[in-house]
Design an enzyme around this catalytic site. Sequence first.
Site, PDB file in Angstrom:
ATOM      1  N   ASP A  67      46.501  44.654  44.888  1.00 42.85           N
ATOM      2  CA  ASP A  67      45.570  44.207  45.929  1.00 42.85           C
ATOM      3  C   ASP A  67      45.753  45.029  47.210  1.00 42.85           C
ATOM      4  O   ASP A  67      46.353  46.106  47.180  1.00 42.85           O
ATOM      5  CB  ASP A  67      45.812  42.704  46.165  1.00 42.85           C
ATOM      6  CG  ASP A  67      44.521  41.965  46.438  1.00 42.85           C
ATOM      7  OD1 ASP A  67      43.718  42.480  47.245  1.00 42.85           O
ATOM      8  OD2 ASP A  67      44.311  40.877  45.873  1.00 42.85           O
ATOM      9  N   ASP A  75      35.323  39.360  46.543  1.00 39.56           N
ATOM     10  CA  ASP A  75      35.514  38.410  45.444  1.00 39.56           C
ATOM     11  C   ASP A  75      34.188  37.783  45.006  1.00 39.56           C
ATOM     12  O   ASP A  75      33.367  37.394  45.833  1.00 39.56           O
ATOM     13  CB  ASP A  75      36.466  37.287  45.865  1.00 39.56           C
ATOM     14  CG  ASP A  75      37.895  37.795  46.005  1.00 39.56           C
ATOM     15  OD1 ASP A  75      38.091  39.024  46.012  1.00 39.56           O
ATOM     16  OD2 ASP A  75      38.801  36.957  46.115  1.00 39.56           O
TER      17      ASP A  75
HETATM   18  C1  GLA Z   1      42.152  38.690  46.391  1.00 44.23           C
HETATM   19  C2  GLA Z   1      41.563  39.278  45.124  1.00 44.23           C
HETATM   20  C3  GLA Z   1      41.365  38.176  44.104  1.00 44.23           C
HETATM   21  C4  GLA Z   1      42.707  37.520  43.812  1.00 44.23           C
HETATM   22  C5  GLA Z   1      43.328  37.008  45.104  1.00 44.23           C
HETATM   23  C6  GLA Z   1      44.761  36.532  44.903  1.00 44.23           C
HETATM   24  O1  GLA Z   1      41.275  37.818  47.000  1.00 44.23           O
HETATM   25  O2  GLA Z   1      40.345  39.907  45.404  1.00 44.23           O
HETATM   26  O3  GLA Z   1      40.801  38.693  42.920  1.00 44.23           O
HETATM   27  O4  GLA Z   1      43.543  38.437  43.179  1.00 44.23           O
HETATM   28  O5  GLA Z   1      43.374  38.021  46.090  1.00 44.23           O
HETATM   29  O6  GLA Z   1      45.315  36.021  46.065  1.00 44.23           O
END
Ligand code: GLA
Length: 667
Positions: A402, A485
């Site tokens: 991430d 997301d």
């Molecule tokens: C971000 C990512 C998600 C997930 C969360 C975990 O938002 O984009 O896909 O992995 O972190 O905290």
Amino acid sequence: MNRYLSFLCLVAAGAFAANAETISIAELGFGDMMQGYGQPQRDHSVDKAKLSVGGEQFEHGLGTHAESSMQIDLHGTADRFTAKVGVDGEVHERGSVEFIMVADGKEVWRSGVMKGKQPAKAVDVSLKDVKQLDLEVTDAGDGIDFDHADWCDAKIEFHAQKPSTTPGAVQKEEYIRLTPPTPREPRINGAQITGVRPGHPFLFKIAASGEKPIQFAASGLPDGLHLDENSGIISGTVSARGEHVASLRAKNSLGTARGELKIVVGDKIALTPPMGWNSWNCFAAAVTADRVKSAADAMVKSGLIDHGWQYINIDDFWECHRDSKDPTLQGPHRDADGKILTNPRFKDMKGLVDYIHGLGLKAGLYSSPGPWTCGGCVASFDHEELDAAQYAEWGFDYLKYDWCSYNPSLESKRTRPVDFSPMKKFESAGKPKGLLDQIRPYVVMRSALNHQNRDILFSFCQYGMGNVWEWGEEAGGNCWRTTGDITDTWGSMAGIGFGQNGHEKFAGPGHWNDPDMLVVGKVGWGNLHPTKLTPSEQYTHISLWCLLSSALLIGCDMTQLDDFTLGLLENDEVIAVNQDPLGRPAGRISQNGSVEVWARDLADGSKAVGLFNRGRKASEVKVSWTELGLTGKHSVRDLWRQRDIGDSSDGYAAEVARHGVVLIRVK
Ligand code: GLA
């Protein structure tokens, strides 16, 4: 006008006014209203503040969020709709939406694009004889971020039957499984090509559907690989570089299926997009080792493993948390040597990974280049080498990395040399400092992964910043998130999916675009519910992600798969588009209002074509052979129904449902 006539008019107007009533749309109830984020609010904004547009405050109205749709039955006895609309002040200058009114299927008013801070626009529309009114808010074509939309003082005047809200599209559409039942005779499915690095462990389960038991056989496997004839798992290591085409056989009491697998021993892995499951969209912070194990079991029991689904990926919350009060997230972050420790929910990570491998599946994990993950758990900053070594020791095959909490100015105390050669290339190509700062943490982790004695697929998750598709391959990514997301709404899914046009140029075998995980089945980020996508929207989602060669990661609770959802995930002809060995993703080839056509070339010379309808009503969608660069006669096959449609010498047209798709193969 004489006095007598004026008197009569006044009487008539008085009589009419006495019968007319007014109702605020926020009083109608929102039971089936759809919106892209949050819940509709009566007399408040979507974030529950007082309604305010362009500095003007309103006592009454409806606070919603793009993309939203409210359907109201007027029974033909309404007179007029009035409101003032705009983006709520709580998002400041951000957000951009368009308000649209549709009366009995015909658009009667459109606000034009409205942005944050703009003054409210007045609406005054006659509703004479209208039976159904749709109030829509779109994202104005740029995604739904900050699209807080207010219908302020929105009222309907009516004179007989009170307006009421009708059930939304979710209730109206039937859940029809288009995928034919999986035959009892054996069939070999899934990827036809796979890559491995010399000397690294190889694991590939031949995906074969049909009645069990199935006996497997393979010839032409390179030295060092071995097939288990009962499970169909091929494992071992190959030391020499080279390409091998193995002939595969799967046999049960009803017949024999044959197939081929090309094994490329070289520098590249992920020669087709990764397919599997990830814990985030269903469990989020509530993931546990037991839940991961159940997901792996369900991958086998549901039969999805027989259609090529491979990875079982643990997202955030396997690590200890910075400051959570939850004892299952507490514990020492690292040992005395700096090695990362799991939280108490994952007592035996090695055991869990061995279990997953034993089923013929692969395992994935998650971290961040900053000190903390997005969820506030321990991440990899300054411990990249140690973490990569630990992931390899546990046996992981996939790392989602991430961005959260990473700060380029943090000072690292790394001791082991990092291979910065990709950075040098970016520097000499004149990339600006800000972009180099975004690339560096991925190059650092790539280098750490390269030092491990196993193949770990590297998935970047920095939401598309700095046009990651332009540099992701060079920085060592096997796939990269191109967006923020996803959520299980039409606005989110369609905004992301149809926003991918142009990215196709940058993906191919070994490096793929990832427009985020799938939102079919029961999802909910710790609060499970059936996906809010309508059946047609779910077909659009899977068709589009397959056309795009996207990473395919199921986001739902694997233990609660229903037949409709299984139908979406086990259609071998649809999956074959995603896993096509040529690896050339689709782009948009035409767009006409709300209908669009996306197409891609396939390895056997045929084309996969998606006819999409993003509009509110069913519509015809057409593609001509000229648009596909074809001449002459071609056969058309409906991939969801796995049915030949016939030949055509000029093109194909189909009636496509609201928010739906027809996915074809043209040969
Ligand atoms: C971000 C990512 C998600 C997930 C969360 C975990 O938002 O984009 O896909 O992995 O972190 O905290």
